[in-house]
Design a protein around this motif. Structure first.
Motif, PDB file in Angstrom:
ATOM      1  N   ASP A   1       0.808  -1.214   0.000  1.00  0.00           N
ATOM      2  CA  ASP A   1       0.000   0.000   0.000  1.00  0.00           C
ATOM      3  C   ASP A   1       0.846   1.271   0.000  1.00  0.00           C
ATOM      4  O   ASP A   1       0.339   2.352   0.293  1.00  0.00           O
ATOM      5  N   SER A   2       2.136   1.137  -0.333  1.00  0.00           N
ATOM      6  CA  SER A   2       3.012   2.286  -0.501  1.00  0.00           C
ATOM      7  C   SER A   2       3.448   2.377  -1.957  1.00  0.00           C
ATOM      8  O   SER A   2       3.381   1.401  -2.701  1.00  0.00           O
ATOM      9  N   GLU A   3       3.905   3.551  -2.347  1.00  0.00           N
ATOM     10  CA  GLU A   3       4.289   3.809  -3.739  1.00  0.00           C
ATOM     11  C   GLU A   3       5.722   4.318  -3.786  1.00  0.00           C
ATOM     12  O   GLU A   3       6.301   4.688  -2.773  1.00  0.00           O
ATOM     13  N   GLY A   4       6.268   4.360  -5.013  1.00  0.00           N
ATOM     14  CA  GLY A   4       7.527   5.058  -5.181  1.00  0.00           C
ATOM     15  C   GLY A   4       8.716   4.177  -5.465  1.00  0.00           C
ATOM     16  O   GLY A   4       8.599   3.084  -6.022  1.00  0.00           O
ATOM     17  N   LEU A   5       9.891   4.660  -5.071  1.00  0.00           N
ATOM     18  CA  LEU A   5      11.167   4.109  -5.516  1.00  0.00           C
ATOM     19  C   LEU A   5      11.436   2.722  -4.960  1.00  0.00           C
ATOM     20  O   LEU A   5      11.429   2.506  -3.746  1.00  0.00           O
ATOM     21  N   LEU A   6      11.684   1.802  -5.883  1.00  0.00           N
ATOM     22  CA  LEU A   6      12.140   0.457  -5.541  1.00  0.00           C
ATOM     23  C   LEU A   6      13.333   0.163  -6.442  1.00  0.00           C
ATOM     24  O   LEU A   6      13.263   0.354  -7.657  1.00  0.00           O
ATOM     25  N   ILE A   7      14.442  -0.265  -5.834  1.00  0.00           N
ATOM     26  CA  ILE A   7      15.651  -0.568  -6.590  1.00  0.00           C
ATOM     27  C   ILE A   7      15.733  -2.064  -6.820  1.00  0.00           C
ATOM     28  O   ILE A   7      15.527  -2.862  -5.906  1.00  0.00           O
ATOM     29  N   LEU A   8      16.025  -2.439  -8.063  1.00  0.00           N
ATOM     30  CA  LEU A   8      16.256  -3.835  -8.419  1.00  0.00           C
ATOM     31  C   LEU A   8      17.666  -3.958  -8.991  1.00  0.00           C
ATOM     32  O   LEU A   8      18.146  -3.059  -9.696  1.00  0.00           O
ATOM     33  N   THR A   9      18.347  -5.061  -8.680  1.00  0.00           N
ATOM     34  CA  THR A   9      19.710  -5.235  -9.148  1.00  0.00           C
ATOM     35  C   THR A   9      20.052  -6.714  -9.273  1.00  0.00           C
ATOM     36  O   THR A   9      19.409  -7.566  -8.650  1.00  0.00           O
ATOM     37  N   ASN A  10      21.071  -7.005 -10.082  1.00  0.00           N
ATOM     38  CA  ASN A  10      21.607  -8.365 -10.181  1.00  0.00           C
ATOM     39  C   ASN A  10      22.875  -8.518  -9.362  1.00  0.00           C
ATOM     40  O   ASN A  10      23.523  -9.564  -9.401  1.00  0.00           O
ATOM     41  N   ASP A  11      23.245  -7.496  -8.621  1.00  0.00           N
ATOM     42  CA  ASP A  11      24.463  -7.474  -7.816  1.00  0.00           C
ATOM     43  C   ASP A  11      24.108  -7.783  -6.370  1.00  0.00           C
ATOM     44  O   ASP A  11      23.513  -6.961  -5.677  1.00  0.00           O
ATOM     45  N   GLY A  12      24.468  -8.976  -5.913  1.00  0.00           N
ATOM     46  CA  GLY A  12      24.104  -9.404  -4.570  1.00  0.00           C
ATOM     47  C   GLY A  12      24.700  -8.541  -3.473  1.00  0.00           C
ATOM     48  O   GLY A  12      24.069  -8.291  -2.450  1.00  0.00           O
TER      49      GLY A  12
ATOM     50  N   PRO B   1      -6.437   3.395  -6.261  1.00  0.00           N
ATOM     51  CA  PRO B   1      -7.632   4.198  -5.980  1.00  0.00           C
ATOM     52  C   PRO B   1      -7.290   5.471  -5.211  1.00  0.00           C
ATOM     53  O   PRO B   1      -6.227   5.547  -4.593  1.00  0.00           O
ATOM     54  N   PRO B   2      -8.197   6.462  -5.255  1.00  0.00           N
ATOM     55  CA  PRO B   2      -7.936   7.728  -4.564  1.00  0.00           C
ATOM     56  C   PRO B   2      -7.861   7.540  -3.051  1.00  0.00           C
ATOM     57  O   PRO B   2      -8.394   6.583  -2.490  1.00  0.00           O
ATOM     58  N   VAL B   3      -7.174   8.476  -2.413  1.00  0.00           N
ATOM     59  CA  VAL B   3      -7.092   8.485  -0.953  1.00  0.00           C
ATOM     60  C   VAL B   3      -8.450   8.891  -0.384  1.00  0.00           C
ATOM     61  O   VAL B   3      -9.121   9.778  -0.919  1.00  0.00           O
ATOM     62  N   ARG B   4      -8.847   8.231   0.676  1.00  0.00           N
ATOM     63  CA  ARG B   4     -10.105   8.575   1.340  1.00  0.00           C
ATOM     64  C   ARG B   4      -9.855   9.660   2.380  1.00  0.00           C
ATOM     65  O   ARG B   4      -9.033   9.502   3.278  1.00  0.00           O
ATOM     66  N   TYR B   5     -10.542  10.773   2.225  1.00  0.00           N
ATOM     67  CA  TYR B   5     -10.393  11.899   3.139  1.00  0.00           C
ATOM     68  C   TYR B   5     -11.595  12.004   4.066  1.00  0.00           C
ATOM     69  O   TYR B   5     -12.675  11.539   3.739  1.00  0.00           O
ATOM     70  N   ARG B   6     -11.364  12.666   5.206  1.00  0.00           N
ATOM     71  CA  ARG B   6     -12.475  13.071   6.066  1.00  0.00           C
ATOM     72  C   ARG B   6     -12.527  14.589   6.025  1.00  0.00           C
ATOM     73  O   ARG B   6     -11.570  15.257   6.429  1.00  0.00           O
TER      74      ARG B   6
ATOM     75  N   LEU C   1      -0.580  11.332  13.831  1.00  0.00           N
ATOM     76  CA  LEU C   1      -0.752  11.722  12.435  1.00  0.00           C
ATOM     77  C   LEU C   1      -0.817  10.471  11.550  1.00  0.00           C
ATOM     78  O   LEU C   1       0.171  10.101  10.902  1.00  0.00           O
ATOM     79  N   PRO C   2      -1.960   9.813  11.475  1.00  0.00           N
ATOM     80  CA  PRO C   2      -2.059   8.593  10.652  1.00  0.00           C
ATOM     81  C   PRO C   2      -1.727   8.888   9.189  1.00  0.00           C
ATOM     82  O   PRO C   2      -2.140   9.912   8.635  1.00  0.00           O
ATOM     83  N   THR C   3      -0.982   7.991   8.573  1.00  0.00           N
ATOM     84  CA  THR C   3      -0.583   8.175   7.179  1.00  0.00           C
ATOM     85  C   THR C   3      -1.714   7.778   6.238  1.00  0.00           C
ATOM     86  O   THR C   3      -2.268   6.686   6.329  1.00  0.00           O
ATOM     87  N   LEU C   4      -2.036   8.675   5.314  1.00  0.00           N
ATOM     88  CA  LEU C   4      -3.040   8.412   4.290  1.00  0.00           C
ATOM     89  C   LEU C   4      -2.403   7.899   3.003  1.00  0.00           C
ATOM     90  O   LEU C   4      -2.976   7.073   2.296  1.00  0.00           O
ATOM     91  N   ARG C   5      -1.230   8.428   2.685  1.00  0.00           N
ATOM     92  CA  ARG C   5      -0.540   8.062   1.451  1.00  0.00           C
ATOM     93  C   ARG C   5       0.954   8.142   1.692  1.00  0.00           C
ATOM     94  O   ARG C   5       1.434   9.066   2.358  1.00  0.00           O
ATOM     95  N   LEU C   6       1.706   7.182   1.133  1.00  0.00           N
ATOM     96  CA  LEU C   6       3.139   7.124   1.398  1.00  0.00           C
ATOM     97  C   LEU C   6       3.900   6.853   0.107  1.00  0.00           C
ATOM     98  O   LEU C   6       3.631   5.878  -0.595  1.00  0.00           O
ATOM     99  N   ILE C   7       4.848   7.750  -0.201  1.00  0.00           N
ATOM    100  CA  ILE C   7       5.667   7.624  -1.404  1.00  0.00           C
ATOM    101  C   ILE C   7       7.137   7.654  -1.004  1.00  0.00           C
ATOM    102  O   ILE C   7       7.568   8.575  -0.300  1.00  0.00           O
ATOM    103  N   ARG C   8       7.901   6.651  -1.442  1.00  0.00           N
ATOM    104  CA  ARG C   8       9.351   6.706  -1.217  1.00  0.00           C
ATOM    105  C   ARG C   8       9.985   7.453  -2.385  1.00  0.00           C
ATOM    106  O   ARG C   8       9.827   7.071  -3.543  1.00  0.00           O
ATOM    107  N   TRP C   9      10.715   8.502  -2.047  1.00  0.00           N
ATOM    108  CA  TRP C   9      11.282   9.387  -3.045  1.00  0.00           C
ATOM    109  C   TRP C   9      12.761   9.090  -3.320  1.00  0.00           C
ATOM    110  O   TRP C   9      13.227   9.194  -4.448  1.00  0.00           O
ATOM    111  N   GLN C  10      13.513   8.694  -2.292  1.00  0.00           N
ATOM    112  CA  GLN C  10      14.961   8.581  -2.446  1.00  0.00           C
ATOM    113  C   GLN C  10      15.518   7.449  -1.598  1.00  0.00           C
ATOM    114  O   GLN C  10      15.051   7.196  -0.487  1.00  0.00           O
ATOM    115  N   ILE C  11      16.531   6.760  -2.139  1.00  0.00           N
ATOM    116  CA  ILE C  11      17.308   5.755  -1.413  1.00  0.00           C
ATOM    117  C   ILE C  11      18.771   6.080  -1.667  1.00  0.00           C
ATOM    118  O   ILE C  11      19.249   5.973  -2.797  1.00  0.00           O
ATOM    119  N   GLY C  12      19.505   6.480  -0.622  1.00  0.00           N
ATOM    120  CA  GLY C  12      20.890   6.881  -0.826  1.00  0.00           C
ATOM    121  C   GLY C  12      20.964   8.018  -1.834  1.00  0.00           C
ATOM    122  O   GLY C  12      20.306   9.039  -1.697  1.00  0.00           O
TER     123      GLY C  12
END
Length: 201
Positions: free
Chosen positions: A67-78, A141-146, A175-186
């Motif tokens: 249920d989170s979005e954004g940056l995911l790194i894939l690699t063939n280097d163990g 789907p869209p975020v549900r707001y109150r 502060l409950p999280t409604l939407r979560l995006i990972r923007w950066q890794i290193g």
């Protein structure tokens, strides 16, 4: 007298690829598992990375919740995969979180100091209030707001990777999280990738 046993050799699974190393940056959409096959209950139809990345011998370095979005790194280097995913490396990861409630200086101070969770106190994080990102894609789907409750955006940078950590940290400060995006890794960022798009780093 018994002969001393020889020390057992332990293979290091974190090995370099036989060919060139490859690093792929993917914008993982909401609702997609951070794996290529669904190991859940039989008959489930959860979407996986195989719907977006058709590259042999690359694997996710770490994970991103369904249920989170954004940056995911894939690699063939163990070795690189291990360095990115292992908590001991303290590789910083930056998230943008849309949260429910008023973002106060007291809440930010708690996030920066460290929040007490069931599995212990978190490491100090970088935390600041930000404007809603004007480049952000609409979620499906869209975020549900109150309507009766305000919401806002946080930028959080962590140096550890506990299960659902950002969501648990924001909830702990009211502060409950409604939407979560990972923007950066290193040093890698999402850049202009749209959901489901990927590029070589």
């Amino acid at each position: 007298m018994a002969k001393p046993r020889k020390p057992r050799l332990v293979r290091n699974r974190a090995t370099r690829p036989a060919g060139p190393s490859r690093v792929i940056l993917l914008n993982k959409p909401w609702g997609v598992l951070s794996q290529f096959t669904d190991k859940g209950t039989e008959g489930s139809a959860r979407e996986t990375l195989s719907s977006y990345v058709n590259v042999p011998q690359v694997y996710p370095a770490g994970r991103l919740d369904r249920d989170s979005e954004g940056l995911l790194i894939l690699t063939n280097d163990g070795r690189l995969q291990h360095r990115i995913a292992h908590p001991d490396t303290k590789l910083p990861k930056t998230y943008l979180a849309q949260v429910e409630g008023e973002i106060t200086e007291e809440a930010l101070a708690l996030l920066r100091k460290g929040v007490t969770l069931k599995d212990g106190i978190t490491r100090p994080a970088k935390a600041r209030r930000i404007d809603p990102p004007d480049w952000l894609w609409p979620r499906d789907p869209p975020v549900r707001y109150r309507k009766s409750v305000p919401d806002g955006w946080l930028e959080l940078t962590l140096t550890e990777g506990r299960n659902r950590q950002v969501r648990r940290m924001t909830a702990a400060v009211g502060l409950p999280t409604l939407r979560l995006i990972r923007w950066q890794i290193g040093g890698w960022t999402l850049g202009g990738l749209q959901p489901g798009q990927w590029r070589d780093a």
